[in-house]
Design an enzyme around this catalytic site. Structure first.
Site, PDB file in Angstrom:
ATOM      1  N   LYS A 226     -36.687  -6.753  13.302  1.00 21.76           N
ATOM      2  CA  LYS A 226     -37.724  -6.231  12.410  1.00 21.76           C
ATOM      3  C   LYS A 226     -38.754  -7.321  12.135  1.00 21.76           C
ATOM      4  CE  LYS A 226     -38.536  -4.567   7.659  1.00 21.76           C
ATOM      5  NZ  LYS A 226     -37.921  -4.029   6.413  1.00 21.76           N
ATOM      6  N   LYS A 238     -44.589  -1.815  -3.789  1.00 19.98           N
ATOM      7  CA  LYS A 238     -43.506  -2.527  -4.480  1.00 19.98           C
ATOM      8  C   LYS A 238     -44.013  -3.123  -5.795  1.00 19.98           C
ATOM      9  CE  LYS A 238     -40.873  -4.201  -0.460  1.00 19.98           C
ATOM     10  NZ  LYS A 238     -39.651  -3.451  -0.740  1.00 19.98           N
ATOM     11  N   ARG A 312     -37.309   0.823   9.211  1.00 20.40           N
ATOM     12  CA  ARG A 312     -36.613   1.770  10.091  1.00 20.40           C
ATOM     13  C   ARG A 312     -37.597   2.544  10.958  1.00 20.40           C
ATOM     14  NH1 ARG A 312     -33.913   4.572   4.912  1.00 20.40           N
ATOM     15  NH2 ARG A 312     -33.950   2.376   4.370  1.00 20.40           N
TER      16      ARG A 312
HETATM   17  N1  BES Z   1     -38.021  -5.094   3.312  1.00 15.24           N
HETATM   18  C1  BES Z   1     -37.430  -4.171   2.419  1.00 15.24           C
HETATM   19  C2  BES Z   1     -35.968  -4.462   2.119  1.00 15.24           C
HETATM   20  C3  BES Z   1     -35.670  -5.760   1.434  1.00 15.24           C
HETATM   21  C4  BES Z   1     -35.814  -5.882   0.063  1.00 15.24           C
HETATM   22  C5  BES Z   1     -35.180  -6.827   2.143  1.00 15.24           C
HETATM   23  C6  BES Z   1     -35.505  -7.058  -0.564  1.00 15.24           C
HETATM   24  C7  BES Z   1     -34.864  -8.015   1.523  1.00 15.24           C
HETATM   25  C8  BES Z   1     -35.032  -8.132   0.160  1.00 15.24           C
HETATM   26  C9  BES Z   1     -37.498  -2.759   2.986  1.00 15.24           C
HETATM   27  O1  BES Z   1     -38.596  -2.480   3.771  1.00 15.24           O
HETATM   28  C10 BES Z   1     -37.544  -1.831   1.838  1.00 15.24           C
HETATM   29  O2  BES Z   1     -38.504  -1.860   1.119  1.00 15.24           O
HETATM   30  N2  BES Z   1     -36.501  -1.025   1.680  1.00 15.24           N
HETATM   31  C11 BES Z   1     -36.441  -0.111   0.603  1.00 15.24           C
HETATM   32  C12 BES Z   1     -35.868   1.164   1.130  1.00 15.24           C
HETATM   33  C13 BES Z   1     -35.990   2.321   0.182  1.00 15.24           C
HETATM   34  C14 BES Z   1     -37.448   2.704   0.012  1.00 15.24           C
HETATM   35  C15 BES Z   1     -35.187   3.466   0.728  1.00 15.24           C
HETATM   36  C16 BES Z   1     -35.537  -0.720  -0.458  1.00 15.24           C
HETATM   37  O3  BES Z   1     -34.606  -1.450  -0.130  1.00 15.24           O
HETATM   38  O4  BES Z   1     -35.835  -0.498  -1.634  1.00 15.24           O
HETATM   39 ZN    ZN Z   2     -39.468  -4.099   4.709  1.00 16.12          ZN
HETATM   40 MN    MN Z   3     -40.250  -1.817   2.617  1.00 16.38          MN
END
Ligand code: BES
Ligand code: ZN
Ligand code: MN
Length: 462
Positions: A226, A238, A312
């Site tokens: 990724k 975020k 994903r």
């Molecule tokens: N890059 C993030 C996941 C992440 C968060 C990795 C903190 C390392 C530290 C990913 O793209 C993301 O935002 N995932 C979301 C998924 C959700 C929207 C289903 C998450 O983890 O909140």
């Molecule tokens: Zn991410």
């Molecule tokens: Mn994300």
């Protein structure tokens, strides 16, 4: 980095004595009264991680004592290079070659710093001779770890999709690999629609990095990483605390590039392919929206439940391409979910695989290499959480399953795109350490890299 390994032991090199706590009493008993007193005064009892400098009569350094575990791991000497006085040292103990090499690797990692924007206050200059260590091996592993860390530590401004592609191209050039990069609208023509959709709103064009190395006839090993160079969350933005470390969202890409470096340096008899979708998940008028439906390379349509589940989306196109070749082994590394970090904390990446033997082997190597992972299930019962009323699947679980089991749901989404390759492992990793530990300073944390390296050496022969 002027923390080094020496192939010869120079005359006058200062002895470093690794001693375990259980050995300590016996060891001290064999020393002069002065040494025993000095140790007692400094409350040194060879606890793992402790160290003691023994002064010489002339005011110089006579020797160094370091407390280690009975079976010292990679990090046993990692605290020394940054704290010892400059000079030449020798490890005054014989270990089996594998242990000696591991200790030598940890010594080098103890000299790692990220110095792009700030010169270190002092530059350690300590060199160590380790009897029996394979120096080239230790140097390669340390270089791979440093590569991953440097890529991850670099801020998004200087590690965008173009810079990540340039890093892959530089690696390819160093080892005579081929590297092709699709840029911007070329992704549409080449049928990587989801990579394009996620990356198109950024000022910096999305890319698909495709590195190949090795004989076409050799067993196929494909690594997918990724490469989200910054994850703002897209329109489902975020909050500040969640965005703060999102320069690290290309940590999976950094890990597979570092692993590729090791594969090529070791000249493993494989046909290596590395696929890295590299994007910035940004906000603009052309950003993909919650509720949009995207096309994917595999032909499945995906409803966007949340634009922050972007990893994903880009990975599913890369995995579909990888899967179409039916590689002998397919590994993806991704900072996919915050949920993996919630479940397992900062030091344990989550491993998912439909292949039990592969999973067990990787866990075993993780333990042996002090690079642990923990397995979570591809629990089929949750797969229907990804159903969408208008598309083949949603990119998140919206009704049942919303907010729970997030790492599993992410892995189940990816599994929909890996249908022809039995030996597939998905690693959901954090890549950041707030802890400041010997050899592992606060910052980028290269996880699963050495465990994967050991797995590949075992599986494909080194
Ligand atoms: N890059 C993030 C996941 C992440 C968060 C990795 C903190 C390392 C530290 C990913 O793209 C993301 O935002 N995932 C979301 C998924 C959700 C929207 C289903 C998450 O983890 O909140
Ligand atoms: Zn991410
Ligand atoms: Mn994300």
């Amino acid at each position: 980095m002027s923390v080094k390994l020496l192939s010869e032991t120079p005359a006058g090199a200062i002895a470093i004595h690794p001693i375990s706590a259980t050995e300590w009493e016996g060891w001290a008993a064999g020393q002069s009264e002065a040494v025993a007193n000095w140790a007692r005064r400094n409350r040194f009892a060879a606890e793992p991680g402790s160290q003691l400098l023994l002064p010489a009569a002339d005011g110089g350094l006579a020797a160094v004592l370091v407390g280690v575990d009975a079976a010292p791991d990679l990090w046993a000497l990692a605290g020394l290079p940054a704290t010892l006085p400059d000079g030449d040292y020798r490890l005054a103990r014989d270990y089996p070659a594998a242990v000696a090499t591991r200790l030598a690797t940890g010594w080098l990692l103890g000299g790692y710093r990220y110095t792009r924007y700030k010169a270190p206050k002092s530059e350690p200059a300590a060199a160590l001779a380790v009897p029996g260590a394979e120096l080239a091996e230790a140097r390669e592993v340390a270089a791979a770890v440093a590569l991953a860390r440097d890529l991850i530590n670099t801020p998004a401004e200087h590690m965008g999709p173009a810079e990540l592609a340039a890093a892959a191209e530089a690696l390819a050039a160093e080892f005579g690999a081929e590297c092709r990069v699709l840029v911007g609208d070329e992704l549409l023509a080449a049928n990587y629609p989801a990579v394009h959709a996620v990356g198109r709103a950024a000022a910096r064009a999305p890319r698909l990095i495709d590195l190949r190395w090795g004989a076409a006839t050799a067993p196929k090993l494909t690594l997918v990483g990724k490469g989200v160079c910054f994850d703002s969350g897209g329109l489902d933005l975020k909050p500040a605390a969640g965005m703060r470390l999102m320069k690290t969202d290309m940590g999976g890409a950094a890990t597979v590039l570092a692993l590729a470096r090791l594969v090529m340096a070791r000249q493993l008899p494989v046909r290596l392919r590395v696929l890295v979708p590299a994007v910035e998940n940004a906000v603009a008028g052309n950003a993909n929206r919650p509720g949009d439906v995207l096309a994917t390379r595999k032909g499945l349509t995906v409803e966007i439940g949340n634009t922050d589940a972007e990893g994903r989306l880009i990975l599913c196109d890369a995995l579909a391409e990888a899967d179409a070749e039916r590689p002998e082994l397919l590994i993806d590394c991704a900072t996919l979910t915050g949920a993996a970090r919630v479940a397992l904390g900062p030091d344990l990446p989550a491993l998912f695989s439909p292949d039990d033997a592969l999973a067990e082997n990787l866990l075993r190597h993780g333990v042996a290499e002090a690079d642990p992972l923990w397995r979570l299930p591809l629990w089929a019962g949750y797969a229907k959480w990804l159903d969408s009323p208008i598309a083949d699947l949603n990119n998140v679980a919206e009704s049942s399953g919303a907010g729970v089991g997030g790492a599993i749901v992410g892995a189940l989404y990816l599994q929909r795109f890996v249908t022809a390759t039995p030996a597939w492992a998905h690693i959901d990793m954090g890549v950041w350490s707030d802890a400041d530990r010997p050899g592992r300073p606060k910052g980028a944390h290269a996880m699963a890299l050495r465990a994967l390296d050991a797995l590949l050496v075992e599986r494909f022969g080194g």
